[in-house]
Design an enzyme around this catalytic site. Structure first.
Site, PDB file in Angstrom:
ATOM      1  N   CYS A 172       0.705  -1.033   0.073  1.00 17.08           N
ATOM      2  CA  CYS A 172       0.419  -0.184  -0.571  1.00 17.08           C
ATOM      3  C   CYS A 172       1.202   1.548  -0.150  1.00 17.08           C
ATOM      4  CB  CYS A 172      -1.086  -0.005   1.522  1.00 17.08           C
ATOM      5  SG  CYS A 172      -2.208  -1.264   1.602  1.00 17.08           S
TER       6      CYS A 172
ATOM      7  N   GLY B 102       0.472  -0.152  -4.860  1.00 22.89           N
ATOM      8  CA  GLY B 102      -0.771  -1.346  -4.567  1.00 22.89           C
ATOM      9  C   GLY B 102      -1.456  -0.489  -5.829  1.00 22.89           C
TER      10      GLY B 102
ATOM     11  N   ASN C 214      -0.517   2.236   5.713  1.00 21.63           N
ATOM     12  CA  ASN C 214       0.095   1.396   5.540  1.00 21.63           C
ATOM     13  C   ASN C 214       0.802   0.543   5.478  1.00 21.63           C
ATOM     14  OD1 ASN C 214       3.589   1.688   3.453  1.00 21.63           O
ATOM     15  ND2 ASN C 214       2.016  -0.001   3.761  1.00 21.63           N
ATOM     16  N   GLY C 215       0.670  -1.200   6.270  1.00 20.73           N
ATOM     17  CA  GLY C 215       1.217  -1.766   7.173  1.00 20.73           C
ATOM     18  C   GLY C 215       0.145  -2.730   7.604  1.00 20.73           C
TER      19      GLY C 215
ATOM     20  N   CYS D 244      11.938  -1.990   7.533  1.00 23.92           N
ATOM     21  CA  CYS D 244      11.780  -3.346   6.226  1.00 23.92           C
ATOM     22  C   CYS D 244      12.656  -3.401   5.821  1.00 23.92           C
ATOM     23  CB  CYS D 244       9.890  -3.488   6.283  1.00 23.92           C
ATOM     24  SG  CYS D 244      10.069  -4.413   4.522  1.00 23.92           S
TER      25      CYS D 244
ATOM     26  N   TYR E  60      13.148  -5.083  -2.577  1.00 27.95           N
ATOM     27  CA  TYR E  60      12.081  -5.259  -3.879  1.00 27.95           C
ATOM     28  C   TYR E  60      11.024  -3.797  -4.151  1.00 27.95           C
ATOM     29  CZ  TYR E  60       8.346  -7.031  -6.241  1.00 27.95           C
ATOM     30  OH  TYR E  60       7.540  -7.362  -7.049  1.00 27.95           O
TER      31      TYR E  60
ATOM     32  N   SER F 184      12.933  -6.590 -12.343  1.00 28.75           N
ATOM     33  CA  SER F 184      13.373  -6.660 -10.185  1.00 28.75           C
ATOM     34  C   SER F 184      15.118  -7.199 -10.355  1.00 28.75           C
ATOM     35  CB  SER F 184      12.596  -8.078  -9.524  1.00 28.75           C
ATOM     36  OG  SER F 184      12.716  -9.250 -10.677  1.00 28.75           O
TER      37      SER F 184
ATOM     38  N   ASP G 175      16.235  -9.992  -7.824  1.00 26.94           N
ATOM     39  CA  ASP G 175      16.085  -9.573  -6.147  1.00 26.94           C
ATOM     40  C   ASP G 175      15.708 -10.260  -5.388  1.00 26.94           C
ATOM     41  OD1 ASP G 175      13.393  -9.358  -6.900  1.00 26.94           O
ATOM     42  OD2 ASP G 175      13.136  -8.437  -5.034  1.00 26.94           O
TER      43      ASP G 175
ATOM     44  N   CYS H 140      14.753  -4.350  10.028  1.00 26.11           N
ATOM     45  CA  CYS H 140      13.449  -5.442  10.080  1.00 26.11           C
ATOM     46  C   CYS H 140      13.617  -6.760   9.648  1.00 26.11           C
ATOM     47  CB  CYS H 140      12.343  -6.022   9.607  1.00 26.11           C
ATOM     48  SG  CYS H 140      10.984  -6.798   9.616  1.00 26.11           S
TER      49      CYS H 140
ATOM     50  N   CYS I   4      11.776 -12.126   7.375  1.00 30.40           N
ATOM     51  CA  CYS I   4      11.223 -13.046   6.570  1.00 30.40           C
ATOM     52  C   CYS I   4      12.093 -13.501   6.434  1.00 30.40           C
ATOM     53  CB  CYS I   4      10.693 -12.166   5.338  1.00 30.40           C
ATOM     54  SG  CYS I   4      11.322 -11.026   4.877  1.00 30.40           S
TER      55      CYS I   4
HETATM   56  P1  AMP Z   1       8.728 -16.841  -7.464  1.00 30.38           P
HETATM   57  O1  AMP Z   1       8.353 -17.031  -7.989  1.00 30.38           O
HETATM   58  O2  AMP Z   1       7.453 -16.570  -6.115  1.00 30.38           O
HETATM   59  O3  AMP Z   1       9.969 -16.870  -6.455  1.00 30.38           O
HETATM   60  O4  AMP Z   1       8.885 -14.548  -6.942  1.00 30.38           O
HETATM   61  C1  AMP Z   1       9.972 -14.221  -7.099  1.00 30.38           C
HETATM   62  C2  AMP Z   1       9.952 -13.205  -7.604  1.00 30.38           C
HETATM   63  O5  AMP Z   1       8.984 -12.321  -7.387  1.00 30.38           O
HETATM   64  C3  AMP Z   1      11.140 -12.220  -7.733  1.00 30.38           C
HETATM   65  O6  AMP Z   1      11.717 -11.461  -8.764  1.00 30.38           O
HETATM   66  C4  AMP Z   1      10.404 -10.848  -6.926  1.00 30.38           C
HETATM   67  O7  AMP Z   1      11.149  -9.634  -7.998  1.00 30.38           O
HETATM   68  C5  AMP Z   1       8.984 -11.084  -6.668  1.00 30.38           C
HETATM   69  N1  AMP Z   1       7.872 -11.068  -5.249  1.00 30.38           N
HETATM   70  C6  AMP Z   1       9.146 -11.535  -4.072  1.00 30.38           C
HETATM   71  N2  AMP Z   1       8.483 -10.983  -3.160  1.00 30.38           N
HETATM   72  C7  AMP Z   1       7.087 -10.348  -3.772  1.00 30.38           C
HETATM   73  C8  AMP Z   1       5.937 -10.208  -2.880  1.00 30.38           C
HETATM   74  N3  AMP Z   1       5.769 -10.214  -1.606  1.00 30.38           N
HETATM   75  N4  AMP Z   1       4.976  -9.791  -3.744  1.00 30.38           N
HETATM   76  C9  AMP Z   1       5.377  -9.875  -5.161  1.00 30.38           C
HETATM   77  N5  AMP Z   1       6.144 -10.348  -6.127  1.00 30.38           N
HETATM   78  C10 AMP Z   1       7.509 -10.396  -4.998  1.00 30.38           C
HETATM   79 FE1  SF4 Z   2       9.576  -6.751   5.906  1.00 24.96          FE
HETATM   80 FE2  SF4 Z   2      10.407  -9.125   5.901  1.00 24.96          FE
HETATM   81 FE3  SF4 Z   2       9.901  -7.457   7.715  1.00 24.96          FE
HETATM   82 FE4  SF4 Z   2       8.029  -8.261   6.228  1.00 24.96          FE
HETATM   83  S1  SF4 Z   2       9.119  -9.436   8.156  1.00 24.96           S
HETATM   84  S2  SF4 Z   2       8.325  -6.268   7.569  1.00 24.96           S
HETATM   85  S3  SF4 Z   2       8.426  -7.669   3.899  1.00 24.96           S
HETATM   86  S4  SF4 Z   2      11.968  -7.356   6.297  1.00 24.96           S
END
Ligand code: AMP
Ligand code: SF4
Length: 457
Positions: free
Chosen positions: A2, A30, A104-105, A240, A246, A287, A350, A437, A440
């Site tokens: 968002c 978004g 946003n959050g 974050c 990304y 990306s 990325d 953070c 993840c």
């Molecule tokens: P995957 O195919 O699921 O491994 O997606 C990886 C790709 O999704 C990477 O190229 C990132 O640029 C993108 N990506 C990473 N995190 C997100 C997210 N939370 N929502 C949408 N795209 C993402």
């Molecule tokens: Fe960002 Fe990952 Fe922390 Fe979520 S868990 S706020 S995506 S660093």
């Protein structure tokens, strides 16, 4: 994710078109819906709709409306599903007057707060966690709005960057951890609040500074008044890190650090001296592009725009026929013919989440003639879900949570696969790891002591 945006003109100039343009620059945060709210003569007006900013809102109509304070929101669904009742800004008219809010959050104690409020008679109109803030305010009918808002904020846990409108004031607030970005800008006598600084550039406004974690800003005829939430000092910052990897736009500066530089630094850190100098470096569009550039500049390896992306794919509905299924990923991405023939390829992205994109791109590059395909990921392995406003899959769908690096490398069909460490991610951003953070990546969520009993209103 968002995106949020707010504007206040001290000389009474109309600001709705500025908010529209601000949201336009935040579109990457978004694409599900967009909305704008303002208050005139004691009542809130809202324009919103589903889709992209230009589909949801009418710029010409907004430009004719005379109001000197407004807030806006572009939405990507996390809490609250995708239905249109969850479009933001949200608004209410209660005992102390009108209020509108854009968030946003993601509030991690939303369910506890919602059942507390429902047990006291609250009727929720949406399934969005943001509504708890309005409900907490309405449950203080004898408290002036700013104080009621601050009383509500100290009860919240998790991530919130907010813009709030009450009669005569624009308020901005950022949670004490500073999860999601929020900046202040100014042009002449108009003050702007934005998720990212790239929106200020579009309006010709100057970035003044970030809203500090735990800070509440009251913007009105007097100027900008800064207050700090009483609980703010007790928490460590947790900006974050994925914003830099990304989410954010590369032309934004977040918490004093350029997203562009962070991405190039991430790429440079992928240089472990383990790839032949004449291998071809290519970034996944868009990306992985900057990380690929950082790696190629650091190693002096040749870089090519080796993968071409169809930019319109997200907006195009293609019938899922067998022919389309056979074309698979080629509908979205296609290797540049001839570039990888009899060469080793280093493909940079990325992040790797489910591993689907990486698997498809490796086989595509191999089919285009590459001798070897090395996958380089410019972030640490994503092993845990995010509870702070980013839509990530659960651990059982996260490739790196299910497999070690060798197994994952095999499953995507690459000759080699490497990631970065959390320390390298902090180094690339330029912030101390303790101020970021990385939940993840490392599973370190808000500690239990940060969840003391919050429910007495
Ligand atoms: P995957 O195919 O699921 O491994 O997606 C990886 C790709 O999704 C990477 O190229 C990132 O640029 C993108 N990506 C990473 N995190 C997100 C997210 N939370 N929502 C949408 N795209 C993402
Ligand atoms: Fe960002 Fe990952 Fe922390 Fe979520 S868990 S706020 S995506 S660093």
């Amino acid at each position: 994710m968002c995106g949020i945006f707010g504007a206040y003109s001290q000389s009474g100039k109309p600001v709705l078109e500025d908010v529209y343009l601000g949201l336009y620059a935040l579109q990457h945060r978004g694409q599900l819906s967009a909305g704008i709210a303002w208050i005139n003569n004691g009542s809130v007006s809202i324009k919103n709709g589903t889709g992209l900013v230009h589909e949801a809102l009418n710029q010409n109509e907004l430009a004719t409306i005379d109001t000197n304070a407004a807030i806006g929101h572009v939405r990507y669904a996390t809490a609250g599903g995708t239905s249109s009742e969850n479009c933001q800004p949200l608004s209410a008219n209660y005992a102390q007057g009108p209020v509108a809010i854009a968030h946003n959050g993601n509030l991690t104690n939303f369910h506890g707060l919602a059942s507390y409020l429902e047990n006291r008679g609250a009727i929720f109109h949406t399934s969005a966690d943001t509504e708890t803030i309005l409900q907490l305010m309405a449950h203080q009918p004898n408290t002036v709005q700013l104080e009621a808002l601050e009383n509500a904020l100290v009860k919240l846990r998790g991530a919130y960057s907010l813009v709030v409108l009450i009669e005569g004031s624009l308020i901005a607030a950022r949670d004490p951890w500073g999860f999601r970005p929020l900046v202040i800008g100014q042009k002449d006598d108009t003050i702007y609040i934005s998720s990212e600084s790239c929106a200020l550039d579009l309006l010709g406004a100057k970035l003044i500074r970030d809203v500090a974690p735990g800070e509440v800003l009251i913007i009105d005829k007097r100027g900008i008044i800064s207050q700090t939430l009483p609980s703010a000092e007790a928490h460590r910052k947790r900006h974050c890190s994925f914003e830099y990897v990304y989410f954010a736009r590369p032309d934004s500066v977040i918490d004093g650090h350029s997203v562009y530089n962070a991405r190039k630094n991430l790429g440079a850190l992928l240089d472990k001296g383990d790839i032949p100098q004449d291998a071809i470096v290519a970034g996944m569009p868009d990306s992985g592009t900057l990380a690929a550039l950082g790696l190629a500049q650091k190693t002096k390896m040749p870089i090519e725009s080796g993968v071409v992306r169809n930019r319109y794919i997200g907006r195009t509905f293609i019938q899922p026929t067998q022919r389309v299924r056979d074309a698979g990923v080629k509908i979205k991405l296609n290797p540049q013919p001839g570039i990888f023939q009899d060469k080793e390829a280093v493909i940079v992205d990325d992040s790797l989440v489910r591993g689907t994109t990486a698997g498809r791109i490796v086989s595509m590059i191999r089919e285009s003639g590459a001798k070897k395909v090395h996958m380089r990921i410019a972030s640490p392995p994503v092993c845990f879900p995010c509870y702070y406003g980013i839509d990530t899959p659960t651990s059982d769908e996260l490739a790196a949570a299910q497999m070690d690096r060798q197994t994952l490398c095999k499953s995507i069909g690459a000759d080699s696969l490497t990631y970065l460490t959390c320390d390298e991610l902090a180094e690339a951003i330029g912030l101390p790891r303790e101020e970021l953070c990385m939940a993840c990546f490392d599973g370190s969520y808000l500690e239990n002591e940060e969840y003391e009993n919050l429910l007495e209103v």
